[in-house]
Design an enzyme around this catalytic site. Structure first.
Site, short mmCIF file in Angstrom:
data_model
loop_
_atom_site.label_atom_id
_atom_site.label_comp_id
_atom_site.label_asym_id
_atom_site.label_seq_id
_atom_site.Cartn_x
_atom_site.Cartn_y
_atom_site.Cartn_z
CG ASN A 37 -1.84 1.19 1.27
OD1 ASN A 37 -1.70 2.12 0.47
ND2 ASN A 37 -2.76 1.20 2.22
CB CYS B 98 -3.06 5.25 2.62
SG CYS B 98 -4.22 5.94 3.77
CG ASN C 299 -5.06 3.91 -2.16
OD1 ASN C 299 -6.06 4.37 -1.61
ND2 ASN C 299 -4.27 3.02 -1.60
CB THR C 300 -8.54 7.41 -1.93
OG1 THR C 300 -7.48 7.49 -0.98
CG2 THR C 300 -9.43 6.22 -1.61
CB CYS D 257 -34.95 20.98 -23.46
SG CYS D 257 -33.32 20.47 -24.03
CB CYS E 14 -21.72 22.05 -36.93
SG CYS E 14 -21.36 20.61 -35.90
C1 LIG Z 1 -12.76 3.75 4.06
C2 LIG Z 1 -11.68 3.35 3.10
C3 LIG Z 1 -10.52 2.81 3.59
C4 LIG Z 1 -9.55 2.43 2.73
N1 LIG Z 1 -8.45 1.83 3.24
C5 LIG Z 1 -7.50 1.36 2.40
C6 LIG Z 1 -6.42 0.63 2.90
O1 LIG Z 1 -6.30 0.38 4.10
N2 LIG Z 1 -5.48 0.19 2.04
C7 LIG Z 1 -5.56 0.43 0.70
O2 LIG Z 1 -4.67 -0.03 -0.05
N3 LIG Z 1 -6.59 1.12 0.19
C8 LIG Z 1 -7.56 1.58 1.02
N4 LIG Z 1 -8.65 2.22 0.48
C9 LIG Z 1 -8.71 2.47 -0.97
C10 LIG Z 1 -9.50 1.40 -1.70
O3 LIG Z 1 -8.90 0.14 -1.59
C11 LIG Z 1 -9.63 1.69 -3.21
O4 LIG Z 1 -8.31 1.78 -3.78
C12 LIG Z 1 -10.34 2.99 -3.49
O5 LIG Z 1 -11.44 3.10 -2.62
C13 LIG Z 1 -10.81 3.08 -4.95
O6 LIG Z 1 -11.74 2.09 -5.31
P1 LIG Z 1 -13.35 2.34 -5.35
O7 LIG Z 1 -13.58 3.52 -6.21
O8 LIG Z 1 -13.94 1.08 -5.85
O9 LIG Z 1 -13.75 2.61 -3.92
C14 LIG Z 1 -9.68 2.61 1.33
C15 LIG Z 1 -10.86 3.14 0.85
C16 LIG Z 1 -11.86 3.49 1.72
C17 LIG Z 1 -13.16 4.05 1.18
S1 SF4 Z 2 -31.77 18.24 -29.56
FE1 SF4 Z 2 -31.50 20.12 -28.40
S2 SF4 Z 2 -33.57 20.88 -28.08
FE2 SF4 Z 2 -33.76 18.76 -28.74
S3 SF4 Z 2 -33.84 17.62 -26.82
FE3 SF4 Z 2 -31.70 17.64 -27.42
S4 SF4 Z 2 -30.83 19.43 -26.39
FE4 SF4 Z 2 -33.08 19.62 -26.30
S1 SF4 Z 3 -20.32 23.14 -32.90
FE1 SF4 Z 3 -21.57 21.45 -33.71
S2 SF4 Z 3 -21.07 19.74 -32.39
FE2 SF4 Z 3 -20.37 21.58 -31.31
S3 SF4 Z 3 -22.08 22.15 -30.00
FE3 SF4 Z 3 -22.30 23.29 -31.91
S4 SF4 Z 3 -23.61 21.98 -33.17
FE4 SF4 Z 3 -22.87 20.66 -31.54
#
Ligand SMILES: Cc1cc2nc3c(=O)[nH]c(=O)nc-3n(C[C@H](O)[C@H](O)[C@H](O)COP(=O)(O)O)c2cc1C
Ligand code: SF4
Ligand code: SF4
Ligand SMILES: Cc1cc2nc3c(=O)[nH]c(=O)nc-3n(C[C@H](O)[C@H](O)[C@H](O)COP(=O)(O)OP(=O)(O)OC[C@H]3O[C@@H](n4cnc5c(N)ncnc54)[C@H](O)[C@@H]3O)c2cc1C
Ligand code: SF4
Lengths: 460, 447
Positions: B135, B138, B203-204, B349, B381
Site C-alpha cells: 500500500n 493511502c 488508490n484514493t 428543451c 458546426c
Molecule cells: C474507508 C476506506 C478505507 C480504505 N483503506 C485502504 C487501505 O487500508 N489500504 C488500501 O490499499 N486502500 C484503502 N482504500 C482504498 C481502496 O482500496 C480503493 O483503492 C479505493 O477506494 C478506490 O476504489 P473504489 O472507487 O472502488 O472505492 C480505502 C478506501 C476506503 C473508502
Molecule cells: S436536440 Fe436540443 S432541443 Fe432537442 S432535446 Fe436535445 S438538447 Fe433539447
Molecule cells: S459546434 Fe456542432 S457539435 Fe459543437 S455544439 Fe455546436 S452543433 Fe454541436
C-alpha cells in the site's frame, strides 16, 4: 330521522359525516412535497432555453431559474424569483390549473407525459418564504402619489403591492369584510387550506404603504368621481359580482336552489364544516370550475348523490380534464348534453329538476325534446357570473364596456382618464387567479410610468 | 456461458471481481460474507506493525451525491487496520483455508526500512495467502508518518521497497499506486524496476469533499476541524481509466499485469478496465454503498455481455482497447463530423442551442420559420460534441462523419488519414507524417 323516511320533505342537513371523513374530504388537494421529493423533482427540470413553461405562465415567472435555485439549496432565492413576477405566487401554486398552463407545455410533459411539477415546487419555495415571516421586497423612495384600488381580489392586491413597492401610497377599498376576493370567498376549500388566503394577504401587506378600507363598496359608500378627484389614479379590480340566471319558467327561486358561488362563499366562511347543511341529493348545473368545485365540496360534506349536469359535451366543458377527473374520482356523476327545463318543488322546497337532452348540430346547441328528471334536495347554479357595473357608470358617459365587462387597452387603461382595471371585471378576463394577478401588475407598471411621465413633464 | 475465471500472477479466482483493501476486507466476518455472495477474491485491509494505529472516533466519511442522493463519490480519513496484527493473520489463515478457490492477497504498509518489511512478509507467508499488495497509496494519516502515498510519490522508494519484498518473499508482489502524482508512469516504472509482479491502481484521490458554510470547516468535521481525505467511487473512474491506459501503453511498463481499481460500480465499469488491459478489478465503494450482493450483478452482467459478444474467456477481450488509446497529435484531422438532431426524439428543451450559442460555435438554431425548432447549421458546426453531451435525451443528437466538402470551411475533405505532426500550422511539423507508435500487445496476465 324523519327526513330520511319522508320523501316529501327535502333532506338538507348538516353533520352528515364523521369528523375524520370530513377532514379527509377537505384536506389539501395537492399536499406539499417532502424536502427530498422537492430535490428529486427540481432535478428533473432541464433548465430549458427560452423555456416553454415560462411562456405559458401568465405572469411570466422565470420557472427554470427558480427551480434551479431550489435545486441549488436556495429556496428563499427561488421564492423571490417567483414573487417578483407574481406576488400571489403562493396562491397560484395552489389554484392554477397547471395542467393547462405551465405544466401542459413543459418539455417533459410533451416528451413523457410527466411534467416537472412546477406548481408544487413553487408552493415549496413560497411556503418557506412565508414561514420566515419576512417580506422579501422593499419600497422605493416615497413618490408622494396616492392611488385608490377598488376590490381586494387577486387583481387589486397585486396592483396595490406593486404600486406600494414603487413608492406610491395605496388605499384599498373593499366591499366585503375580508380581503382576498375569491381567494377568500370562492376558491375550493381543499385548494387553499389552513386559512392560506388570509395568511397570504398579511404577507403581502407587509410591504407597507397600503391602507385598508373594508366595508366600502363603490357606488354605495364611495364614488368613482370622488376617487378620481382625490387620488392620482384609480384601479378597479371588481371581479364579477353578478350571477347568471337559468331563466327557467318555474322553480328558480325555490328554497334549495342556490347560486354555487354564494354557497361556496358560505362554505369558505364556515369555521366548523360539520355545521354546514347540504342536500342528500345535489344537482349542480354548469360546466366550469365553479361547478366541479361545488360538486366536489358537496360530496365532501356528505351528500350521497351529486350530479353535474352540463348542457354540452365533455370536450366543451370549461373545467379541465384534470378537474373533471378529481370530480369523478370523488364520486360525482358527470352528465352531459342536459339543459335545465324546470325545477320541481313541493311546499316551496326543491324536489328535483327536469332537464332536456341536447345535441350539437353544426356547432349549435339543439334541444331534442326528450327529458330526464333527476331527484334533488338541492340545486346549485354554476352557470357563470356577470359583471355588475354599479358605481362605474355613475357620472357622464360612464366607463365603456365590451361584452358586458370593462373595456381596457393593453396597459389596462379604461375609457376614463386616470382609471385602470383588471381581473375578472375586464373584457379580456379569463377567470383565472393568475391572470388577475398579471392584470394588476401590468396596470401598476403603467400607472407608475404614467405618473412618473407626468412628473417629468411638470418638471420641464 | 462465458468463463469468468482469471489467473492473475498465477493466482486463480472464479471471477475477476476482488474486493479492494478497505473496510469490506477488514475482518473475517466481512470477508466470509463477501465470499458467500460470490466475490472472486479479496485484498485484506492493510496490515501494519503493532501496536495498531488508532482511527478518529468521529465521522470518517464524506460524500458527494447526484440526483435522488445517488452516491457519486465517497471520501475517507480512515487509516490502515486498527486491529492487532496477530488477530488479522489468524483470520486470514482461517479464511484462506475455508475458501481455497478464492484469491487472498494481503495488503501491507510498514515503515520504509528493510527489517520491518522482512518481518511482516514472513508472517504473511505463514497464513497461506496468495500474494501481497504494497500500500503506497493511502493519502492521509499514514503519509504524514512517511508511509503510504509518501512512499508512493517517490519512485526511488517504491523501487527499493519492491526489491526488498521480492528478496524476502516468494509471494507475488503487487504495488498499489497512488493517483496523487503528476505522471503515473514514473511510479509504475519504478515498481517494475524493483521487480514487482504487478501494479494495482488507483488508490484514493486527495480531496476535501465540501466546506460546511455554517461553521466554515471541511466535512466531515471533527470538533470544528477537518483534514483532507481520500476520494473514491464513481467520480474517480475516469481518472483511474486514464492512469491504467498510461501504464498499459507505456513502452517500459507495457505488458505488466494491472489490477484495475477506481469507481467500479457495475459489470460495465469492470469490462472497461479489462478492455484497457487489466487482469482483474478491485472494488470498494460499490460494496460499501450497496453491500456485497452487488457482485451478483457484476458477474451476470459481464457474463451475459461476453456471451452476446462471443467472448469465451476474459482473455478474449482483455486489452482490446489499449491500442486505440493514442496521443492527441496522432488523431485523424481528416475525420470531419457534424451534429445530427433526430427531430422525432427532440423534446425542444433548447439546451443544445444555448450551449452552442453562448459557449461554442453558434451552430444550432432556436427558431425556424418562426417556430421553436433546433437544427444544426452545418456551415458553423465544428463537430465538437458539446450538444450531444448536454442534450437530456439519449441518442437524440449524434455525430455523423461527412465526406466531400466541409460546409464550414468550404474545402474538400481528404480521404486519407492526416494528423498534426505534419500540419502546415505546426511549427515542428515533420516531413513525413507519423502514425501512432506501434500498438503494444498484451501478454497473458498469468505470465
Ligand atoms: C474507508 C476506506 C478505507 C480504505 N483503506 C485502504 C487501505 O487500508 N489500504 C488500501 O490499499 N486502500 C484503502 N482504500 C482504498 C481502496 O482500496 C480503493 O483503492 C479505493 O477506494 C478506490 O476504489 P473504489 O472507487 O472502488 O472505492 C480505502 C478506501 C476506503 C473508502
Ligand atoms: S436536440 Fe436540443 S432541443 Fe432537442 S432535446 Fe436535445 S438538447 Fe433539447
Ligand atoms: S459546434 Fe456542432 S457539435 Fe459543437 S455544439 Fe455546436 S452543433 Fe454541436
Ligand atoms: C368558485 C370559483 C372557483 C374558482 N377556482 C379557481 C381556481 O381553482 N383557479 C383559478 O385560477 N381561478 C379560479 N377561479 C377564478 C378566480 O377566483 C378569479 O379569476 C379571480 O379571483 C379574479 O380576481 P379579481 O381580483 O379580478 O376578482 P375577485 O377575486 O372576484 O375580487 C374582486 C373583489 O372586489 C370586491 N368588490 C366587488 N365589487 C365591489 C365594489 N363595488 N366595491 C368594492 N369592492 C368590490 C369583491 O368583494 C372582491 O373582494 C374560481 C372562481 C370561482 C367563482
Ligand atoms: S419546460 Fe419543464 S423542464 Fe423546461 S424549464 Fe420548464 S419546467 Fe423545466
Amino acid at each position: 330521522m324523519n327526513a330520511m323516511t319522508d320523501p316529501a320533505r327535502p333532506d338538507i342537513q348538516s353533520g352528515r359525516l364523521p369528523a375524520e371523513a370530513l377532514a379527509r374530504g377537505f384536506s389539501d388537494l395537492h399536499p406539499a412535497l417532502e424536502p427530498h421529493e422537492v430535490l428529486v423533482e427540481a432535478d428533473r427540470c432541464y433548465f430549458c432555453y427560452d423555456a416553454p413553461c415560462m411562456q405559458a405562465c401568465p405572469t411570466s415567472i422565470d420557472i427554470p431559474l427558480f427551480i434551479r435555485e431550489i435545486q441549488a439549496g436556495n429556496p428563499i432565492g427561488a421564492a423571490k424569483t417567483i414573487l417578483s413576477a407574481n406576488i400571489l405566487g403562493g396562491m397560484c401554486a395552489r389554484v392554477c390549473p397547471t395542467e393547462t398552463l405551465c405544466e401542459e407545455v413543459c418539455v417533459r410533459e410533451v416528451a413523457e407525459g410527466k411534467p416537472v411539477q412546477i406548481g408544487l415546487l413553487q408552493r415549496h419555495a413560497t411556503d418557506l418564504m412565508m414561514e420566515t415571516g419576512h417580506h422579501p421586497f422593499e419600497r422605493a423612495a416615497p413618490t408622494g402619489r396616492r392611488i385608490a384600488v377598488v376590490g381586494a381580489g387577486p387583481a387589486g392586491l397585486s396592483c396595490a403591492h406593486r404600486l406600494a413597492m414603487l413608492g406610491h401610497e395605496v388605499t384599498i377599498f373593499e366591499a366585503r369584510p375580508k380581503l382576498g376576493g375569491l381567494n377568500e370567498y370562492g376558491i375550493a376549500a381543499y385548494k387553499a387550506t389552513e386559512d392560506f388566503a388570509q395568511r397570504e394577504v398579511e404577507f403581502l401587506l407587509k410591504i407597507g404603504g397600503i391602507t385598508i378600507e373594508t366595508g366600502k363598496a363603490l357606488g354605495r359608500d364611495i364614488h368613482l368621481a370622488d376617487l378620481r378627484r382625490d387620488y392620482d389614479a384609480v384601479f378597479l379590480g371588481l371581479g364579477l359580482a353578478g350571477v347568471n340566471a337559468l331563466g327557467l319558467a318555474e322553480g328558480e327561486d325555490q328554497i334549495g336552489t342556490r347560486d354555487a358561488v354564494a354557497w361556496i362563499a358560505d362554505l369558505r366562511q364556515t369555521a366548523d364544516l360539520s355545521e354546514l347543511p347540504v342536500g342528500r341529493r345535489v344537482v349542480v348545473i354548469g360546466g366550469g370550475m365553479t361547478a366541479t368545485d361545488a360538486a366536489v365540496q358537496a360530496k365532501a360534506l356528505g351528500a350521497e348523490d351529486v350530479t353535474i349536469a352540463y348542457r354540452r359535451g365533455r370536450e366543451q366543458m370549461n373545467a379541465s380534464p384534470y378537474e373533471q377527473e378529481v370530480a369523478a374520482t370523488r364520486g360525482v356523476h358527470l352528465r352531459f348534453n342536459l339543459q335545465p327545463k324546470r325545477i320541481f318543488a313541493e311546499h316551496g322546497h326543491v324536489t328535483g329538476i327536469e332537464l332536456e337532452r341536447t345535441r350539437i348540430e353544426a356547432g349549435k346547441l339543439v334541444l331534442t325534446g326528450e327529458t330526464v328528471t333527476i331527484e334533488a334536495d338541492q340545486v346549485f347554479k354554476a352557470i357563470g357570473q356577470s359583471f355588475v357595473a354599479d358605481g362605474t357608470d355613475g357620472e357622464g358617459a360612464g366607463i365603456a364596456l365590451e361584452r358586458g365587462r370593462i373595456q381596457v387597452d393593453a396597459a389596462r387603461r379604461t375609457s376614463l382618464d386616470g382609471v385602470w382595471a383588471g381581473g375578472d371585471c375586464i373584457a379580456e378576463g379569463e377567470d383565472l387567479t393568475v391572470v388577475a394577478v398579471e392584470d394588476g401588475k401590468i396596470a401598476a407598471m403603467d400607472i407608475h410610468s404614467a405618473l412618473t411621465a407626468a412628473e417629468r413633464v411638470a418638471a420641464e | 456461458m462465458a468463463d469468468l475465471t482469471t489467473s492473475f500472477l498465477g493466482i486463480s479466482s472464479p471471477n475477476p471481481f476482488w474486493l479492494a483493501s478497505a473496510p469490506p476486507t477488514d475482518k473475517e466476518y466481512n470477508v466470509q460474507r463477501a465470499f458467500e455472495q460470490g466475490w472472486g477474491g479479496v485484498v485484506w485491509k492493510t496490515l501494519g506493525e503493532d501496536p495498531p494505529i488508532v482511527n478518529v472516533n468521529g465521522p470518517r466519511y464524506g460524500a458527494i451525491w447526484g440526483p435522488d442522493r445517488r452516491l457519486l463519490a465517497l471520501n475517507n480519513i480512515e487509516l490502515i487496520t486498527d486491529r492487532a496484527l496477530d488477530t488479522n493473520l489468524e483470520e486470514i489463515a482461517r479464511v484462506k483455508r475455508n475458501w481455497p478457490d478464492r484469491a487472498m492477497i494481503v495488503s501491507l504498509m510498514v515503515p520504509c526500512e528493510e527489517a520491518p518489511w522482512q518481518k511482516i512478509l514472513a508472517l504473511v507467508e505463514q497464513t497461506g495467502a496468495d500474494g501481497v499488495e504494497l500500500n503506497f497509496g493511502c493519502p492521509h494519516g499514514m503519509s504524514e508518518r512517511g508511509m503510504g502515498s509518501a512512499v508512493g510519490q517517490v519512485p526511488d522508494y517504491i523501487e527499493m521497497v519492491a526489491r526488498w519484498c521480492k528478496q524476502h518473499s516468494k509471494l507475488p508482489v503487487i504495488v498499489k499506486l497512488t493517483p496523487n502524482i503528476t505522471d503515473i508512469r514514473y511510479p509504475a516504472r519504478a515498481a517494475k524496476k524493483g521487480g514487482a509482479d504487478a501494479v494495482s491502481l488507483i488508490n484514493t484521490v486527495s480531496s476535501i469533499m465540501s466546506i460546511d458554510l455554517d461553521n466554515f470547516a471541511p466535512t466531515p468535521t471533527i470538533d470544528g476541524k477537518g483534514s483532507h481525505g481520500g476520494m473514491c467511487g464513481p467520480a474517480v473512474k475516469p481518472m483511474a481509466l486514464n492512469m491504467v491506459a498510461e501504464i498499459a501503453r507505456d513502452r517500459e511498463t507495457a505488458g505488466m499485469p494491472i489490477s484495475g481499481i477506481g469507481g467500479i460500480t457495475t459489470w460495465r465499469d469492470a469490462a472497461e478496465f479489462i478492455a484497457l488491459g487489466c487482469g482483474n478489478v478491485q472494488v470498494c465503494t460499490a460494496a460499501m454503498t450497496y453491500g456485497f450482493k452487488v457482485v451478483k450483478e457484476m458477474i451476470s452482467g459481464l457474463s451475459d455481455w461476453m456471451d452476446e459478444k462471443g467472448f469465451a474467456t476474459i482473455e478474449d477481450f482483455r486489452g482490446r482497447a489499449a491500442p486505440n488509446v493514442t496521443d492527441w497529435q496522432y488523431l485523424n484531422l481528416n475525420y470531419v463530423t457534424k451534429a445530427r438532431i433526430d427531430q422525432d426524439k427532440c423534446i425542444s428543451c433548447g439546451r443544445c442551442h444555448i450551449a452552442c450559442e453562448d459557449t461554442s460555435h453558434q451552430a444550432i438554431t432556436s427558431m425556424v420559420d418562426g417556430r421553436r425548432r433546433f437544427e444544426v447549421i452545418d456551415a458553423e458546426c465544428v463537430g465538437c460534441n458539446l450538444c450531444v453531451n448536454v442534450c437530456p435525451v439519449e441518442d437524440c443528437i449524434t455525430m455523423e462523419q461527412i465526406a466531400g466538402t466541409d460546409p464550414r470551411t468550404g474545402k474538400p475533405i481528404p480521404e486519407e488519414y492526416d494528423n498534426w505532426t505534419r500540419h502546415p500550422n505546426n511549427p515542428m511539423a515533420a516531413e513525413k507524417k507519423q502514425h501512432a507508435p506501434a500498438p503494444v500487445t498484451m501478454p497473458d496476465a498469468a505470465e
